[in-house]
Enzyme design. Structure first.
Site, short mmCIF file in Angstrom:
data_model
loop_
_atom_site.label_atom_id
_atom_site.label_comp_id
_atom_site.label_asym_id
_atom_site.label_seq_id
_atom_site.Cartn_x
_atom_site.Cartn_y
_atom_site.Cartn_z
N GLU A 90 15.25 -52.23 -10.23
CA GLU A 90 16.10 -51.12 -9.76
C GLU A 90 16.74 -50.33 -10.91
OE1 GLU A 90 18.84 -52.72 -6.93
OE2 GLU A 90 17.26 -53.53 -5.66
N GLU A 97 9.65 -56.83 -1.24
CA GLU A 97 10.82 -57.23 -0.45
C GLU A 97 10.80 -56.59 0.94
OE1 GLU A 97 14.41 -56.49 -2.68
OE2 GLU A 97 13.45 -57.03 -4.57
#
Length: 541
Positions: free
Chosen positions: A332, A451
């Site tokens: 991220e 995810e």
């Protein structure tokens, strides 16, 4: 909740509850994993995966206390991503040490069940031990050069230093130059205290005076490295006695520091080390800097931050070398709103303060370059991924990520693949999903869905219960995502698919204020329509 991940609704971020770090200690994980991503039971996800890894995000507490959770995971997947147990806050102590007890126990549990462990994550801005990291950056700003002469003892112990072992009974000890151990350079000061003297200064080492009249009222930062179980007393004393500070030392090299303001009458300060406790001590790399107001510029603390990143990544990748086959190295790192890297100044609301630390604030565009270099050096055989979210719905972020990967590759980074999180909802547009996989495939790198979950309550409605129509939409979208992955990503680039959790009840998206049902199994671990559709997509049906 299996880890702190982003929803598609930024407003929900502040509501996420961070897991606490566990108490750890060093140990070597065993045994070595030997699972394969395929199986023969086509009624299971892993048995239908056709050569790719299929995984769940798992939680150690649930795996050891909830038999249905553990049984479902063992029956269905060939790979596990730990929700929290390998993250910085769970591994790094307040002193910067790395401890692996829970991570190792979880690793062994999975491998003994035939589940390979995917490493998550080595460089992230969330779930950091800021108790430790902030000590590296919230330091006193200094100016000028080191005022201590021969602080590394490279010129011996008589140059710029006065040493004494008093003859007053019962004082007994020696002071010598030690060229067998040093924190910096080749030499250190060695002090052996057999019997402490009647005064703390009976055995001492004193540096030449510095600064002259400019010392009056000045604040200084003093740092030194020491080893030897016992205690060392530091005194800033010249014309005027200045209060002594005792530092408890250990058998390993460690750095100690003191910030002190000299009285206005002081004109010739000296660094003095007194030894009032029995033991053998080494002192090295003594430094004194005048301080200035405010905090130091980020460039001044960047080396300490870089060292902390290197220590964590190298420690993790070395500890699990040959055992963890693939890692999310960088997680991220891309800015949400526009192209560029995420920093503390452009992050989402609520993502600052305790637990958040932005490596990019200090290391800039070389953050990922450094992270991948450290990981590859520590375990050259591991597959190394960069991982991010909203790539299916934000084409600017997707393009920015791909460009950044090419940038660090051009600088020598070893990058094997890109992970797309895909925390999506039943409202997510399918066109963006196809376009994302096509662009990721065009990089030539491995691609993994890292995810995946599909929210049926994206608006976070209180007291929500899904309708049969919404659950059917969810099932359709699971099938679409997996089919699009298999269709748009060449077989050789398909690394795997990880569902972010096992059952709805334990999903990170399911809260008491806004229930959600985003996974393949319900709260009783019964297969949902989404499980059936995912299974069919894996089979190519």
């Amino acid at each position: 909740m299996n880890g702190i991940k982003r929803t598609l609704q930024v407003a929900a971020v502040a509501a996420i509850v961070l897991f606490s770090a566990c108490s750890k200690k060093d140990s070597n994980p065993s045994p070595t994993p030997t699972p394969t991503p395929t199986g023969t039971d086509t009624s299971s996800l892993k048995g239908s995966a056709n050569g790719i890894f299929i995984g769940f995000a798992l939680d150690y507490n649930l795996m050891t206390t909830n038999s249905k959770f553990a049984a479902t995971a063992k029956a269905q997947v060939s790979q596990a991503t730990f929700g929290n147990e390998m993250k910085y806050a769970s591994i790094v102590g307040n002193d910067g040490s790395l401890n692996f007890t829970t991570a190792d126990a979880f690793y062994n549990l999975c491998v003994n069940a035939g589940i390979q462990v995917y490493g998550h994550t080595l460089c992230w801005h969330s779930q950091q031990n800021t108790n430790y990291l902030n000590t590296l950056v919230n330091v006193t700003a200094t100016t000028g050069s080191n005022l201590v002469l021969n602080g590394s003892f490279e010129n011996g112990i008589s140059t710029n230093w006065f040493t004494q072992v008093s003859t007053t009974a019962p004082t007994s000890g020696t002071i010598s130059l030690d060229n067998t151990t040093a924190e910096d350079g080749n030499n250190s000061l060695k002090v052996v205290v057999n019997t402490p003297g009647p005064n703390t200064f009976s055995i001492q080492a004193v540096n030449d005076a510095f600064a002259g009249s400019s010392a009056a009222g000045q604040t200084y930062k003093v740092t030194f490295w020491a080893k030897g179980a016992g205690s060392v007393i530091l005194v800033m004393q010249g014309a005027v006695y200045e209060g002594a500070t005792t530092f408890n030392t250990t058998s390993s090299w460690a750095q100690y520091s003191l910030v002190t303001t000299l009285p206005s009458s002081e004109t010739a300060p000296q660094v003095r080390f007194n030894f009032g406790a029995a033991g053998t001590y080494n002192i090295d790399n003594v430094q004194v800097f005048a301080t200035t107001s405010g905090t130091p510029p980020r460039s001044q603390v960047a080396p300490s931050v870089d060292n902390a990143l290197n220590t964590f990544i190298t420690g993790m990748a070395t500890h699990y070398a040959g055992k963890v086959k693939a890692w999310d190295v960088v997680n991220e790192i891309m800015n949400d709103g526009a192209s560029g890297l995420r920093t503390s100044s452009n992050t989402n609301t609520g993502e600052t303060g305790a637990g958040f630390f932005y490596w990019t604030d200090y290391l800039g565009r070389n953050t990922a370059l450094k992270a991948f270099n450290y990981a590859h050096a520590a375990d050259p055989n591991a597959l190394l991924f960069i991982n991010d979210y909203n790539l299916e719905s934000n084409s600017v972020k997707l393009d920015s990520l791909i460009a950044y990967v090419k940038e660090i590759q051009g600088k020598g980074a070893h990058v094997d693949g890109i992970g797309t999180q895909m925390h999506i909802s039943i409202n997510t547009a399918t066109a963006g999903i196809d376009a994302m996989f096509q662009k990721l495939a065009a990089t030539g790198l491995k691609v993994r869905i890292s995810e995946l979950d599909v929210s049926v309550n994206p608006s976070k409605t209180a007291g929500f219960t899904p309708t049969s129509t919404q659950l059917a939409q969810q099932a359709t979208l699971y099938h679409y995502v997996i089919n699009s992955f298999k269709t748009n990503v060449p077989k050789a680039q398909q690394y795997g698919i990880t569902i972010w959790g096992v059952d709805d009840t334990d999903s990170w998206l399911n809260t008491s204020t806004s229930p959600d049902f985003p996974l393949l199994f319900d709260g009783s671990f019964s297969q949902k329509a989404s499980f059936t559709s995912a299974l069919q997509a894996l089979r190519g049906q």
